[in-house]
Design a protein around this motif. Structure first.
Motif, PDB file in Angstrom:
ATOM      1  N   CYS A 293       0.839  -1.200   0.000  1.00  0.00           N
ATOM      2  CA  CYS A 293       0.000   0.000   0.000  1.00  0.00           C
ATOM      3  C   CYS A 293       0.871   1.247   0.000  1.00  0.00           C
ATOM      4  N   ALA A 294       0.479   2.230  -0.801  1.00  0.00           N
ATOM      5  CA  ALA A 294       1.088   3.560  -0.744  1.00  0.00           C
ATOM      6  C   ALA A 294       0.179   4.425   0.118  1.00  0.00           C
TER       7      ALA A 294
ATOM      8  N   GLU B 228       5.369  -1.985  -5.752  1.00  0.00           N
ATOM      9  CA  GLU B 228       6.375  -0.948  -5.487  1.00  0.00           C
ATOM     10  C   GLU B 228       6.699  -0.131  -6.733  1.00  0.00           C
TER      11      GLU B 228
ATOM     12  N   ALA C 174       4.078   2.431  -7.191  1.00  0.00           N
ATOM     13  CA  ALA C 174       4.166   3.425  -6.119  1.00  0.00           C
ATOM     14  C   ALA C 174       5.282   4.433  -6.396  1.00  0.00           C
TER      15      ALA C 174
ATOM     16  N   TRP D 144       4.637   9.361  -1.412  1.00  0.00           N
ATOM     17  CA  TRP D 144       3.793   8.570  -0.524  1.00  0.00           C
ATOM     18  C   TRP D 144       4.640   7.432   0.054  1.00  0.00           C
ATOM     19  N   GLU D 145       4.337   7.026   1.250  1.00  0.00           N
ATOM     20  CA  GLU D 145       5.074   5.934   1.882  1.00  0.00           C
ATOM     21  C   GLU D 145       4.498   4.599   1.426  1.00  0.00           C
ATOM     22  N   TRP D 146       5.358   3.766   0.815  1.00  0.00           N
ATOM     23  CA  TRP D 146       4.906   2.446   0.353  1.00  0.00           C
ATOM     24  C   TRP D 146       5.441   1.371   1.277  1.00  0.00           C
TER      25      TRP D 146
END
Length: 300
Positions: free
Chosen positions: A164-165, A241, A244, A251-253
């Motif tokens: 998830c991002a 990834e 993302a 954004w944090e993946w």
């Protein structure tokens, strides 16, 4: 019937209006209407349904429009085919889905050319569902898809972590890998069924098994995924990834834990009968590409 008639039809189908299509094509509306009527007479089927709200496609029109996507891709490939033929090269037409790791495909392409210096790849980007249609219509030789279709031959060629991002940084101290329980109470966007067959069912099942109440939003997206996500005010987007990094920069993946249900994205090579002449070379090159890419990190 000439190619221009099919082009006129495609523009009308995409714009949903003869008036808008005429302006785009720099034609008068009556002239375009006559050309479309000629096309319908030539083919023997009504293609367009005209209403006060615009123009829609008949069942025959939908079939023709879908078929033309492959036809026009083949036409666009003509210069490449001529260059390859002039140089006495062979070409394999291959479909690629959004989110396929570029490093993997580069290794694959290089391995193909090392195995046979006379072989080149012609690449077409399309969703998994679109590639099956292109394959069955003989518009590509090999597809790379994110779901194993039942109607054609296939081989698993790549597995990469799903994750998830997140639009906002997660609190410090959290694990470097996700569980579906971590999505509880969040609004999460994921690919629609048309892009990744079966993903909606798998995601809902995994979240339910974890006891997570997730506000799911399933949409088709690729290059404008971030725009769609921000407009919908989602907390996270389910992607690999590669996607993302390209589409959700900043954004944090985080990957799902490997022991979680539905923690991976699987890529399958697909082909139809008769078997493409250079299929074996391609499959071996895909295996080499997979062995060359670094091991995927599933976090803690």
């Amino acid at each position: 019937m000439e190619l221009r008639h099919l082009t006129y039809f495609q523009v009308v189908a995409e714009l949903g209006s003869i008036a808008k299509a005429a302006a785009t094509l720099r034609m008068t509306q009556p002239t375009l209407s006559r050309q479309l009527a000629y096309l319908e007479r030539s083919l023997g089927y009504p293609l367009l349904a005209r209403t006060t709200r615009g123009t829609s496609l008949t069942p025959a029109g939908i079939g023709l429009y879908d078929h033309l996507q492959g036809v026009f891709q083949q036409l666009e490939q003509i210069p490449e085919v001529l260059r390859s033929s002039h140089a006495r090269l062979r070409t394999v037409s291959i479909g690629v889905p959004p989110g396929l790791p570029q490093a993997w495909f580069t290794h694959f392409r290089v391995s193909v050319e090392e195995a046979d210096t006379r072989l080149r790849l012609a690449v077409f980007e399309a969703t998994s569902e679109e590639q099956v249609k292109l394959l069955l219509g003989r518009h590509i030789d090999v597809g790379l898809v994110h779901a194993e279709p039942p109607r054609v031959a296939s081989a698993k060629v790549l597995t990469q972590p799903l994750g998830c991002a997140f639009s906002e940084p997660r609190p410090r101290g959290r694990s470097s890998a996700l569980t579906y329980a971590d999505l509880d109470g969040l609004r999460v966007m994921a690919h629609a069924q048309t892009e990744t067959p079966g993903e909606e069912t798998r995601l809902r099942s995994a979240a339910e098994a974890a006891g997570a109440k997730v506000d799911w939003m399933f949409r088709p997206f690729s290059h404008h995924g971030r725009l769609i996500a921000e407009a919908a005010d989602v907390d996270a987007v389910v992607v690999g990834e590669e996607t993302a990094l390209k589409e959700f920069a900043g954004w944090e993946w985080l990957p799902f834990r490997k022991d979680e249900e539905n923690a991976e994205v699987v890529t399958w090579a697909i082909w139809d009968e008769p078997v493409p002449p250079d299929l074996t070379v391609c499959l071996i090159a895909m295996q080499k590409a997979t062995s060359h890419v670094e091991r995927w990190d599933y976090g803690g």
